[in-house]
Design an enzyme around this catalytic site. Sequence first.
Site, short mmCIF file in Angstrom:
data_model
loop_
_atom_site.label_atom_id
_atom_site.label_comp_id
_atom_site.label_asym_id
_atom_site.label_seq_id
_atom_site.Cartn_x
_atom_site.Cartn_y
_atom_site.Cartn_z
N GLY A 1 42.10 42.87 41.24
CA GLY A 1 42.02 42.28 39.91
C GLY A 1 43.23 41.42 39.62
O GLY A 1 44.25 41.48 40.32
N GLY B 1 46.59 40.22 37.82
CA GLY B 1 47.67 40.92 37.17
C GLY B 1 48.76 41.37 38.13
O GLY B 1 48.60 41.35 39.35
N GLU C 1 37.82 38.01 43.09
CA GLU C 1 37.58 37.03 42.02
C GLU C 1 38.63 35.94 42.09
O GLU C 1 38.35 34.77 42.15
CB GLU C 1 37.72 37.69 40.66
CG GLU C 1 36.82 38.83 40.40
CD GLU C 1 37.21 39.54 39.14
OE1 GLU C 1 36.31 39.81 38.33
OE2 GLU C 1 38.41 39.84 38.92
N ASN D 1 42.39 42.20 26.89
CA ASN D 1 41.80 41.00 27.49
C ASN D 1 40.28 41.12 27.53
O ASN D 1 39.58 40.41 26.83
CB ASN D 1 42.34 40.79 28.90
CG ASN D 1 43.87 40.71 28.91
OD1 ASN D 1 44.46 40.19 27.97
ND2 ASN D 1 44.49 41.22 29.95
N GLY E 1 35.95 41.34 35.72
CA GLY E 1 35.06 41.69 36.82
C GLY E 1 35.22 43.12 37.29
O GLY E 1 34.55 43.54 38.24
#
Lengths: 509, 509
Positions: free
Chosen positions: B263, B265, B288, B378, B382
């Site tokens: 993810g 971050g 992603e 946020n 996904g």
Amino acid sequence: MHDTRLRRPSLLDRVCTAEHAASLIKDGMTVGMSGFTRAGEAKAVPLAMAERAIRDPFKITLMTGASLGNDIDRRLTEAGVLSRRLPFQVDPVLRRAINDGEVLFIDQHLSETVEMLRSRQLGPIDYAIVEAVAIREDGSIVPTTSVGNSATFAILAEKVIVEINLSQPLALEGLHDIYIPNRRPHRDAVPITACESRPGLPYIPIEPTKIAAIVFTEQSDSPSANEPPDEVTETIASHLIEFLWQEVKLGRLGMNLAPLQAGIGTIANAVMHGLIDSPFRDLRMYSEVLQDSTIALFDAGKLAFASGSSITLGPEMTRRFNANLESYKHRMVLRPQEISNHPEVIRRLGIIGINTALECDIYGNVNSTHVDGTHIMNGIGGSGDFARNAYMAIFVARSTAKGGDISTVVPMVTHVDHNEHDVDIIVTEHGLADLRGLAPRERAMLIIDHCAHPDYRDALRDYAVRAARERGGQTPHLLEEAFSWHLQRRRTGSMRGVNSPSLPGDRNG
Amino acid sequence: MHDTRLRRPSLLDRVCTAEHAASLIKDGMTVGMSGFTRAGEAKAVPLAMAERAIRDPFKITLMTGASLGNDIDRRLTEAGVLSRRLPFQVDPVLRRAINDGEVLFIDQHLSETVEMLRSRQLGPIDYAIVEAVAIREDGSIVPTTSVGNSATFAILAEKVIVEINLSQPLALEGLHDIYIPNRRPHRDAVPITACESRPGLPYIPIEPTKIAAIVFTEQSDSPSANEPPDEVTETIASHLIEFLWQEVKLGRLGMNLAPLQAGIGTIANAVMHGLIDSPFRDLRMYSEVLQDSTIALFDAGKLAFASGSSITLGPEMTRRFNANLESYKHRMVLRPQEISNHPEVIRRLGIIGINTALECDIYGNVNSTHVDGTHIMNGIGGSGDFARNAYMAIFVARSTAKGGDISTVVPMVTHVDHNEHDVDIIVTEHGLADLRGLAPRERAMLIIDHCAHPDYRDALRDYAVRAARERGGQTPHLLEEAFSWHLQRRRTGSMRGVNSPSLPGDRNG
């Protein structure tokens, strides 16, 4: 007779009593058994295991497809056989043992158990115990009224015990389609592009040398426990049909809708029954369990094809089904639950999934499993496989339970099985909330106005309004009273007139 | 120069200013914009929309791929342009407006937005505004650093505005693979069986007559906001790598593991960075967003291929990437987010998904989005697409926040994005909990002992023990104090020494 049921002569010497077969199961083993929604479970050997354990205690990890009939989970629980159970169950005695912490229960999406076994994240399986209508010439197994996880259990297990059930019609042969995905990373697409697709074999292929014991049985499946439709479930069905009719008029769906899935149980079965009197036609099902409503829809000329993993009927429908098996068989297929519930296929076919909520909250989160967030009822079953990947995820529920003392719509659910991202439509006897494309604050007003019982609407609205005013946020909540409805019910027996700590006496509109 | 960027001469008369293009967007319209994780968003036209709205107020529904850079969400929010926003955002000003109820935010699984548009359950889209490196001879569009939802937005929109960004290297052409599933029920399998599969076109095919305006721009993407790895994130990475190494030794994974997703971050990026010094090799990503760690893994010779929907790099990595674009390009592909996040492909490839938890509870439920259950950070992004369908769903988090005043592990999460059925592994700097095949009561002890900060372990254990003793159940909870940790933090600023109503003074071990 047996040579039509056991067609490989070299296996004749494996025929034995249930007691002998049960004696092969040792303490600490992991056993995978057939059975899905009370259909097609192994019957004689597990009951013999229970009897043996009373004299000679032992414990196992038991995996099944889903729920078992014939009180097998109860008998195994009472005999102390179960240390660990997955992925689903519905038995009251086992449920109590689970909630008391005596049996460890792993509640899984029904498509995932064999995926984890195949990648060795669960298991290994010592014995598979599988009900069959027949063993074929090559030693392969023809399942009965369910496929469930039987195929992968049998393929992965060290040894297989087969129960040939003479009460299951031999004409079931040909009904099944056994397609097993390869182990990753060598996996192709699942070649199912329609409910009718049959990419697999009509039997479970295994090496005959793995068959350790064969037991002949005659015990029938337990009949479906669904209650017939009543006024409330008929009203739920009529709201849903009216909504689907609007979708057709808007051009989003055709008169054959989209492949339908309906969860096990009285409400979902009643909703499917409601389609008999709907304007829709040429319907198809891509579901887990085929229930009385499936047969009724066939007989009404509404249903073109039904794909499932099991058939669970009431006594009357069982008779009708068995008497006309050949005619139904060509319009049906039973698949492994991994395939009936496969995210890939569900997303591709664009399924309308209809499942039952235990409770939902004002923002659209659904609890399918846990009473008061602590005590499990059955398990998530396939509802997550379908809801997450469906074209449209519909949850149905009565607006109240326990004579009105429990509101199905609550400020916050005590356990989340399907979160706000996965719930498109909620229906109760009071109406339908279409949550698609809405923010949580919008959903709250729809769910309260359309789905909650009128007796609880003012209190829900009061919570939502105060939460938005006092706390705000994307999903306004007052954590200090989010569960006050459940706590009051535990104290007083009813959620009625629920009292807020911050505004005593001001909640019962 | 422009004829390499705008290769269809008949479209030259569509070239206009950003102000003119922005004037095409009318009050009440639904607009689909490019942009995913601050990469490849339309830049000039939305900013011109914001300026126009200050003089001449109007509101729109804005859909994007995911988050936007260049303060576009802030500027649109401040100008009052946004009435409804989906499916993801990360901007602090927009976040405040959402949490204040001023902008309606629909937080969606990133794979689902265009699926709902295609089936007309959302939309229709009036205008798509898409950043491009070029428009080809046939009018088709070559995206820039992200694909996101741009392709389907452009295909479904009535009209398309293209921003040709001269600061985006033309060499990006060929990086993309645009495969768009058919409308159901006429859908085939997604023909992706490996990270490298390229079933689509390297551009977005649209009718050139749909292009209403073309704007040339030069503004760069915003750089990644990830912080560099620190001691805590490195420790998290080392726990995870040690665990994966055990899986290899157990024969469950090979030295190339399984396709990796991480993810957006700081923590997930740091975990991927940690793989540079791992024994694993020939790794692949099916993710992603491709972050700094992706480039670092390529440069370290660890990574064989990376599939994503966007590239979001820091300033240093951007320079390195652009300087060697041709060399990276053959080992990368950018896909529509519907495909990068497709349940079908994620399940088929058997992905190891690594995502960040905001908080988790002792039973393994994960909150990714809502502070105190109310205020969104946020969005789910996904993470749900991956966690539900992954071979292994891993959630990473620091064990505390706000200098230790907030425990990431709590008795009950205040919002559930990933429930107990979907969470396999939890990792903090204190250790790793492997939850596969465990019942909730077992998970609690592992999560507390391995993942919680030592300062909070006794209080968590006390809660778990009392919940099991006083209430019992599959998932023992004390509803009256399940959120007491959050409530105390709101009152006192800290979860430390949290006090139980039933055992005052007895909680702070």
